[in-house]
Design a protein around this motif. Structure first.
Motif, PDB file in Angstrom:
ATOM      1  N   GLU A  13     -47.676 -72.629  70.966  1.00  0.00           N
ATOM      2  CA  GLU A  13     -47.860 -71.209  71.373  1.00  0.00           C
ATOM      3  C   GLU A  13     -47.788 -70.895  72.808  1.00  0.00           C
ATOM      4  N   ILE A  14     -48.469 -71.816  73.623  1.00  0.00           N
ATOM      5  CA  ILE A  14     -48.152 -71.799  75.141  1.00  0.00           C
ATOM      6  C   ILE A  14     -46.863 -72.083  75.498  1.00  0.00           C
ATOM      7  N   ALA A  15     -46.064 -72.871  75.042  1.00  0.00           N
ATOM      8  CA  ALA A  15     -44.822 -73.153  75.412  1.00  0.00           C
ATOM      9  C   ALA A  15     -43.836 -71.735  74.916  1.00  0.00           C
ATOM     10  N   ALA A  16     -44.239 -70.952  73.923  1.00  0.00           N
ATOM     11  CA  ALA A  16     -43.653 -69.792  73.649  1.00  0.00           C
ATOM     12  C   ALA A  16     -43.715 -68.583  74.540  1.00  0.00           C
ATOM     13  N   ALA A  17     -45.030 -68.489  74.934  1.00  0.00           N
ATOM     14  CA  ALA A  17     -45.581 -67.504  75.615  1.00  0.00           C
ATOM     15  C   ALA A  17     -44.993 -67.865  77.351  1.00  0.00           C
ATOM     16  N   LEU A  18     -45.016 -69.082  77.595  1.00  0.00           N
ATOM     17  CA  LEU A  18     -44.350 -69.399  79.121  1.00  0.00           C
ATOM     18  C   LEU A  18     -42.917 -69.567  79.010  1.00  0.00           C
ATOM     19  N   VAL A  19     -41.999 -69.654  77.823  1.00  0.00           N
ATOM     20  CA  VAL A  19     -40.723 -69.975  77.695  1.00  0.00           C
ATOM     21  C   VAL A  19     -40.530 -71.078  78.382  1.00  0.00           C
ATOM     22  N   ILE A  20     -41.352 -72.222  78.131  1.00  0.00           N
ATOM     23  CA  ILE A  20     -40.985 -73.690  78.445  1.00  0.00           C
ATOM     24  C   ILE A  20     -41.166 -74.358  77.301  1.00  0.00           C
ATOM     25  N   THR A  21     -40.835 -75.757  77.254  1.00  0.00           N
ATOM     26  CA  THR A  21     -40.610 -76.694  76.230  1.00  0.00           C
ATOM     27  C   THR A  21     -42.292 -77.135  75.980  1.00  0.00           C
ATOM     28  N   GLU A  22     -42.477 -77.666  74.757  1.00  0.00           N
ATOM     29  CA  GLU A  22     -43.817 -78.150  74.424  1.00  0.00           C
ATOM     30  C   GLU A  22     -44.113 -79.447  75.333  1.00  0.00           C
ATOM     31  N   ALA A  23     -43.248 -80.254  75.523  1.00  0.00           N
ATOM     32  CA  ALA A  23     -43.084 -81.524  76.351  1.00  0.00           C
ATOM     33  C   ALA A  23     -43.704 -81.151  77.830  1.00  0.00           C
ATOM     34  N   THR A  24     -43.180 -80.005  78.521  1.00  0.00           N
ATOM     35  CA  THR A  24     -43.597 -79.243  79.790  1.00  0.00           C
ATOM     36  C   THR A  24     -44.816 -79.005  79.710  1.00  0.00           C
ATOM     37  N   VAL A  25     -45.387 -78.408  78.430  1.00  0.00           N
ATOM     38  CA  VAL A  25     -46.707 -77.831  78.560  1.00  0.00           C
ATOM     39  C   VAL A  25     -47.661 -79.214  78.287  1.00  0.00           C
ATOM     40  N   SER A  26     -47.460 -80.205  77.834  1.00  0.00           N
ATOM     41  CA  SER A  26     -48.064 -81.431  77.614  1.00  0.00           C
ATOM     42  C   SER A  26     -48.399 -82.022  79.161  1.00  0.00           C
ATOM     43  N   THR A  27     -47.274 -82.113  79.912  1.00  0.00           N
ATOM     44  CA  THR A  27     -47.308 -82.492  81.161  1.00  0.00           C
ATOM     45  C   THR A  27     -48.184 -81.610  82.117  1.00  0.00           C
ATOM     46  N   HIS A  28     -48.224 -80.564  82.029  1.00  0.00           N
ATOM     47  CA  HIS A  28     -49.141 -79.283  82.618  1.00  0.00           C
ATOM     48  C   HIS A  28     -50.419 -79.832  82.436  1.00  0.00           C
ATOM     49  N   ILE A  29     -50.799 -79.847  81.127  1.00  0.00           N
ATOM     50  CA  ILE A  29     -52.063 -79.853  80.532  1.00  0.00           C
ATOM     51  C   ILE A  29     -52.612 -81.530  81.043  1.00  0.00           C
ATOM     52  N   ASN A  30     -51.865 -82.514  80.943  1.00  0.00           N
ATOM     53  CA  ASN A  30     -52.340 -83.746  81.508  1.00  0.00           C
ATOM     54  C   ASN A  30     -52.465 -83.784  82.932  1.00  0.00           C
ATOM     55  N   ARG A  31     -51.558 -83.046  83.769  1.00  0.00           N
ATOM     56  CA  ARG A  31     -51.975 -83.063  85.224  1.00  0.00           C
ATOM     57  C   ARG A  31     -53.337 -82.204  85.386  1.00  0.00           C
ATOM     58  N   LEU A  32     -53.444 -81.147  84.941  1.00  0.00           N
ATOM     59  CA  LEU A  32     -54.829 -80.373  85.227  1.00  0.00           C
ATOM     60  C   LEU A  32     -55.917 -81.033  84.771  1.00  0.00           C
ATOM     61  N   LEU A  33     -55.875 -81.596  83.709  1.00  0.00           N
ATOM     62  CA  LEU A  33     -57.042 -82.433  83.217  1.00  0.00           C
ATOM     63  C   LEU A  33     -57.306 -83.558  84.233  1.00  0.00           C
ATOM     64  N   ALA A  34     -56.604 -84.018  84.749  1.00  0.00           N
ATOM     65  CA  ALA A  34     -56.490 -85.271  85.636  1.00  0.00           C
ATOM     66  C   ALA A  34     -57.099 -84.664  87.068  1.00  0.00           C
ATOM     67  N   LYS A  35     -56.489 -83.512  87.476  1.00  0.00           N
ATOM     68  CA  LYS A  35     -57.018 -82.976  88.488  1.00  0.00           C
ATOM     69  C   LYS A  35     -58.547 -82.590  88.796  1.00  0.00           C
ATOM     70  N   LEU A  36     -58.694 -81.955  87.464  1.00  0.00           N
ATOM     71  CA  LEU A  36     -60.260 -81.494  87.278  1.00  0.00           C
ATOM     72  C   LEU A  36     -61.270 -82.441  86.733  1.00  0.00           C
ATOM     73  N   GLY A  37     -60.765 -83.658  86.691  1.00  0.00           N
ATOM     74  CA  GLY A  37     -61.655 -84.762  85.991  1.00  0.00           C
ATOM     75  C   GLY A  37     -62.258 -84.540  84.571  1.00  0.00           C
ATOM     76  N   LEU A  38     -61.349 -83.815  83.690  1.00  0.00           N
ATOM     77  CA  LEU A  38     -61.483 -83.448  82.422  1.00  0.00           C
ATOM     78  C   LEU A  38     -61.296 -84.336  81.397  1.00  0.00           C
ATOM     79  N   ARG A  39     -61.978 -84.660  80.325  1.00  0.00           N
ATOM     80  CA  ARG A  39     -61.558 -85.497  79.345  1.00  0.00           C
ATOM     81  C   ARG A  39     -60.307 -84.919  78.231  1.00  0.00           C
ATOM     82  N   ASP A  40     -60.459 -83.788  77.911  1.00  0.00           N
ATOM     83  CA  ASP A  40     -60.050 -83.036  76.746  1.00  0.00           C
ATOM     84  C   ASP A  40     -59.710 -81.549  77.024  1.00  0.00           C
ATOM     85  N   ARG A  41     -59.312 -81.070  75.936  1.00  0.00           N
ATOM     86  CA  ARG A  41     -59.087 -79.559  75.972  1.00  0.00           C
ATOM     87  C   ARG A  41     -60.299 -78.837  75.641  1.00  0.00           C
ATOM     88  N   ALA A  42     -61.132 -79.399  74.925  1.00  0.00           N
ATOM     89  CA  ALA A  42     -62.583 -78.544  74.801  1.00  0.00           C
ATOM     90  C   ALA A  42     -63.136 -78.604  76.036  1.00  0.00           C
TER      91      ALA A  42
END
Length: 217
Positions: free
Chosen positions: A171-200
């Motif tokens: 759904e994020i990919a559709a909303a931002l008109v990007i691929t799911e792989a790109t969404v996963s990359t963004h999520i992994n990067r933001l989790l790493a930057k913020l020191g978070l373990r997961d989406r929850a």
């Protein structure tokens, strides 16, 4: 891919029902059952499941304490809490422990299956019956936006906002008109930057820091 699951509930009939329902799905398999939190911790350590389904109210070590111990171990499974009572205290303890899902026992099987698959994939899913209360709780007191020094790019902030809104990667990919792989990359990067373990944890972080507010779209 087959998702291995450990089920923990102090009621044998509930465990049997969960095994029966989960068994209808070809990609899901119950690896073992436990009747209390301590047994669940030991079973998870021994069987290494992808997902642990834990009842909150169990004798001895309750489900929330078990979840905290399981998630503190190296390479933990996704953890989903099952409960009859959606109290604010239980919700807060579950999110602080870093669980991947919180479901009421009256939830339909389809929601259980979705939560299990989401947890196995590193995503989070809260029962819609309690999501509004979680958001309201974190948004009750207005907070100033988090500073840009946190290091998130504008795109990563947008992805975080959509995660907090409950959207899946697709759904994020559709909303931002990007691929799911790109969404996963963004999520992994933001989790790493913020020191978070997961989406929850990302959802909780977004509301606590004022990055997202109830009613945002």
């Amino acid at each position: 891919m087959t998702v291995g699951i450990v089920v923990a509930d102090d009621q044998a009939m509930i465990r049997a029902g969960l095994r029966l329902v989960i068994g209808t799905q070809p990609d899901l398999i119950v690896l073992g059952e436990a009747a209390d939190g301590r047994a669940a911790i030991d079973l998870v350590a021994r069987l290494r499941p992808d997902v642990a389904l834990l009842d909150i109210d169990m004798p001895g070590v309750d489900g929330l304490a078990a979840a905290a111990e399981i998630l503190a171990a190296p390479r933990p499974p996704g953890v989903i809490m099952l409960t009859t009572y959606d109290t604010d205290e239980n919700l807060d303890r579950a999110l602080r422990a870093g669980v991947s899902g919180f479901l009421l026992k009256v939830s339909p099987p389809e929601r259980l299956f979705a939560a299990i698959r989401a947890a196995a994939g590193g995503e989070a899913l809260l029962d819609p019956a309690v999501t509004g209360r979680v958001i309201a709780g974190y948004g009750r007191v207005p907070k100033p936006p988090a500073p840009a020094a946190e290091g998130l790019t504008p795109r990563e902030r947008e992805v975080l906002r959509l995660i907090a809104g409950g959207l899946s990667n697709g759904e994020i990919a559709a909303a931002l008109v990007i691929t799911e792989a790109t969404v996963s990359t963004h999520i992994n990067r933001l989790l790493a930057k913020l020191g978070l373990r997961d989406r929850a944890q990302a959802v909780r972080y977004a509301y606590e820091r004022g990055l997202v507010r109830p009613g945002d779209s």
